[in-house]
Each structure stands twice: as C-alpha cells, then as structure tokens.
Design an enzyme around this catalytic site. Structure first.
Site, mmCIF file in Angstrom:
data_model
loop_
_atom_site.group_PDB
_atom_site.id
_atom_site.type_symbol
_atom_site.label_atom_id
_atom_site.label_comp_id
_atom_site.label_asym_id
_atom_site.label_seq_id
_atom_site.Cartn_x
_atom_site.Cartn_y
_atom_site.Cartn_z
ATOM 1 C CD GLU A 81 -2.879 -1.173 2.356
ATOM 2 O OE1 GLU A 81 -2.741 -0.337 3.267
ATOM 3 O OE2 GLU A 81 -3.756 -2.051 2.363
ATOM 4 C CB CYS A 95 3.322 7.654 2.536
ATOM 5 S SG CYS A 95 3.662 6.488 3.850
ATOM 6 C CB CYS A 102 6.418 -4.699 9.070
ATOM 7 S SG CYS A 102 7.852 -4.092 9.985
ATOM 8 C CB CYS A 106 5.442 -1.644 16.434
ATOM 9 S SG CYS A 106 7.170 -1.428 15.977
ATOM 10 C CB CYS A 109 2.279 -0.866 13.781
ATOM 11 S SG CYS A 109 2.527 -0.795 12.003
ATOM 12 N N GLY A 152 6.614 -1.544 6.452
ATOM 13 C CA GLY A 152 7.986 -2.041 6.543
ATOM 14 C C GLY A 152 8.968 -1.101 7.206
ATOM 15 C CD GLU A 153 13.035 0.126 10.466
ATOM 16 O OE1 GLU A 153 12.150 0.711 11.117
ATOM 17 O OE2 GLU A 153 14.056 0.714 10.045
ATOM 18 C CB SER A 184 9.992 7.015 9.093
ATOM 19 O OG SER A 184 9.500 6.757 10.374
ATOM 20 C CB SER A 207 9.035 5.242 14.762
ATOM 21 O OG SER A 207 8.556 5.613 13.511
ATOM 22 C CG LEU A 208 11.274 8.262 21.120
ATOM 23 C CD1 LEU A 208 12.521 7.389 21.176
ATOM 24 C CD2 LEU A 208 11.623 9.689 21.567
ATOM 25 C CG HIS A 209 5.991 5.562 18.451
ATOM 26 N ND1 HIS A 209 5.224 6.548 17.869
ATOM 27 C CD2 HIS A 209 6.580 4.886 17.422
ATOM 28 C CE1 HIS A 209 5.337 6.467 16.545
ATOM 29 N NE2 HIS A 209 6.156 5.482 16.256
ATOM 30 C CG ASN A 284 -4.247 6.898 12.923
ATOM 31 O OD1 ASN A 284 -4.952 7.890 12.948
ATOM 32 N ND2 ASN A 284 -2.977 6.936 12.553
ATOM 33 C CB CYS A 327 1.218 7.344 11.112
ATOM 34 S SG CYS A 327 2.600 6.645 11.960
#
Ligand code: SF4
Length: 338
Positions: A81, A95, A102, A106, A109, A152-153, A184, A207-209, A284, A327
C-alpha cells in the site's frame, strides 16, 4: 533497470538520457510511448523488461479527495500500500512501502499485525512512486516529496532502499531533492549508522513513541530489546555531531500508555538541547489492535507541556485516517496472512 538493458544492447548514452527523460519526468504510460526511440528498440525493451513490477489493485479516496491510498500487488501476489497526500500550495507527498508487511511487530501498528511477506526490490519501491507520478503529470504536476513511512522498516531493507533513494534523487531520473526525502525508522542503530555515512543522506525521522525503555519495550518489544533507548540516543549524539541536522521524532499518543503529563516531562528531558522536532500523532484505531485514542484535550495538554519546556512540537493530524492511510494503519485487506 535501463542501465542493464543498455549494457546488454550496447546502447549509447544519449539513448539512456532519452529513456530517463520520458520514463521518469514525462511519466509515459507504456514503453510504446517512448517516442524518441525507434520502433525496434521500443519492441525490444517491451519484451525484455516489465513496464511496472507491481499491479495496481484499487484506489481509496479520502472524503476531501486530497489523500489517496492505493493498493498494489507484487507480481508474486503480495500486497503493498502507498499513499499520495496532496497539500495546498502544490506539495505532492508519496508515502511508500519498502516491504510487504513487516517483521518488527510493533504492538500499535496494523502493518506489524499482518506479519511479514518479503522485502520489496528497489524497482517495486520506485514503481509505487511512478504510479502517482503518471497521474500527476497528466495534471501538470509531479511528485515533490517522498516519505518512507509505509509498510515495513527501511533499515531492514537497506540495500533496496538505498538504491531507490539514488533513483529518487538522481537529476537524470526523478530529480527530487534529498531534503525532500524522509526515512523513518524505529531505531535499528547499526544499520542507521551505515546508512547515514553513505553519499545520499535523506532527512531522518525516528519512530520513538515512548519516553523511556519500559514503555518502548511494551509497545515496540522487538526493536527496543535489540537496541535499547540508551543505544538509540548514543546514535542521536553521533548523528547530531556528524551531520548537525534536525531529527523528527514521531510520537503516537496512545490512551493510558504514553499520554500522561509525566510522560511529556520525561520526553522533554530526553530531547532537551537537541536538534529535535516532535510530531505528536493521535493513535489511529485499527481493527484488532488493543489500544484506544486519547481525546483531543490530552493531545493539546501533552503538546503544550513539550512546547513550554522548549521542545519544538507539532500535532500531526493525519490525512486519510478514514481510509486506513494514516501512520500505522497501512494493512491490506489483500494480505496473504490475514
Ligand atoms: S511501526 Fe514500522 S517497524 Fe513497527 S511494525 Fe509498523 S511498519 Fe513495522
């Protein structure tokens, strides 16, 4: 791709330049439209190279029409996507995904929840961008910004991401300035060091979060156990010293997990005196994820604490959240794992 074809067929440089101009900038829709090439050469490339390595499945439009989430499939059937965000003033940001699914998993996610299919090739990454470039060129516009924030990372698909960044930045190809490209990552430190010592250095978003190791382990267990927050900030020290560039920190606010005033204070201590911009993003909600969004008041309070303590902070209201294009929401209904 054109380089290999050119070597095999002993093409002169000017043929490569003609190809790049028509393929990337004019964004032709088939090799048949390569009007600067003779017919026999067009036929040959059509037989040897796929025009696009991904298949378009469908577009989902936001109610305002400024965001389009597009679903593709790889030739071997895996879902991808991508999202086009069109801003007032002419910025067209894509994006892109660098994987189908992935492996990092996480907890907040949707992509992590769908599992991992495989890394995407550099061409599969570029072909996502070219899909939107073709649509925009028809309206006398073009893709202006790229963010690697889809599925993905990027640091776990480094070679293909680096090759794609070269095509994006190459003045003969997509010609998008490196400062308009953002990578990112959740924080794979050794790979980040390798990537940011290369020639092409896009902007970095981490991406700290979470403001501490304990919360990071709870919501991002895979990466934070491998690379604890202290190790991540040793990298940040190195990056600031070597590159003197600002880092964007993505912070998804999850109700009751990381959204309290003490978390904002702890985050402000972590980022104090650093070249930092914090993007606060409301979680989200997605099907099957065990978290909730905080209310607007919590978002405002969290942001105010950071700003008051001298940390440059903005709330990022996602475009396209109703179409699953924000996101942490990319997750195809075509997933082979769901
Ligand atoms: S946040 Fe990024 S790294 Fe984590 S599971 Fe989602 S796509 Fe993978």
């Amino acid at each position: 791709m054109i380089e290999d074809f050119a070597n095999r067929n002993d093409l002169k440089n000017y043929r490569i330049e003609q190809f790049n101009e028509q393929f990337y900038k004019q964004a032709i829709s088939s090799f048949d439209q390569l009007s600067t090439w003779p017919r026999d050469l067009r036929d040959k490339i059509g037989k040897e190279i796929e025009f696009s390595t991904i298949k378009h499945i469908k577009d989902n439009y936001s109610s305002t029409g400024d965001t389009i989430k597009t679903e593709f499939k790889t030739r071997d059937g895996f879902p991808i996507e991508s999202v086009l965000m069109q801003y007032k003033g002419g910025r067209n940001s894509v994006c892109v995904s660098c994987m189908s699914g992935c492996p990092v998993g996480c907890k907040f996610c949707a992509t992590g929840k769908m599992g991992f299919n495989r890394n995407l090739t550099d061409r599969e990454i570029i072909d996502q961008i070219m899909h939107f470039q073709r649509a925009l060129v028809k309206k006398d516009q073009s893709v202006s910004n790229i963010v690697f924030m889809g599925m993905g990372e990027p640091m776990l698909n480094l070679e293909n991401v680096a090759k794609a960044v070269e095509v994006i930045n190459n003045p003969m190809k997509l010609s998008i300035g490196i400062r308009r490209v953002t990578i990112s990552t959740v924080g794979y430190v050794p790979q980040m060091r390798g990537f940011f010592t290369q020639k092409h250095k896009p902007k970095l978003a981490i991406s700290l979060h979470a403001p501490n190791q304990k919360i990071r382990e709870r919501i991002m267990p895979t990466v934070s156990e491998l690379h604890p927050i202290d190790e991540l900030f040793e990298f940040v020290d190195w990056y600031e010293k070597e590159l003197n560039k600002r880092i964007t920190y993505e912070y998804t606010l999850i109700k009751g997990i990381n959204d309290q005033p003490e978390h904002a204070i702890e985050l402000s201590r972590l980022l104090f005196n650093r070249l930092a911009l914090v993007n606060v993003i409301r979680f989200n909600p997605s099907r099957g994820l065990p978290f909730e969004s905080p209310v607007e008041e919590t978002l405002q309070r969290f942001t105010k604490i950071l700003n008051t303590r001298g940390i440059n902070t903005t709330i990022r209201y996602p475009m396209g959240d109703k179409i699953g294009g924000a996101c942490g929401q990319l997750h195809s209904t075509n997933s082979l794992n769901t």
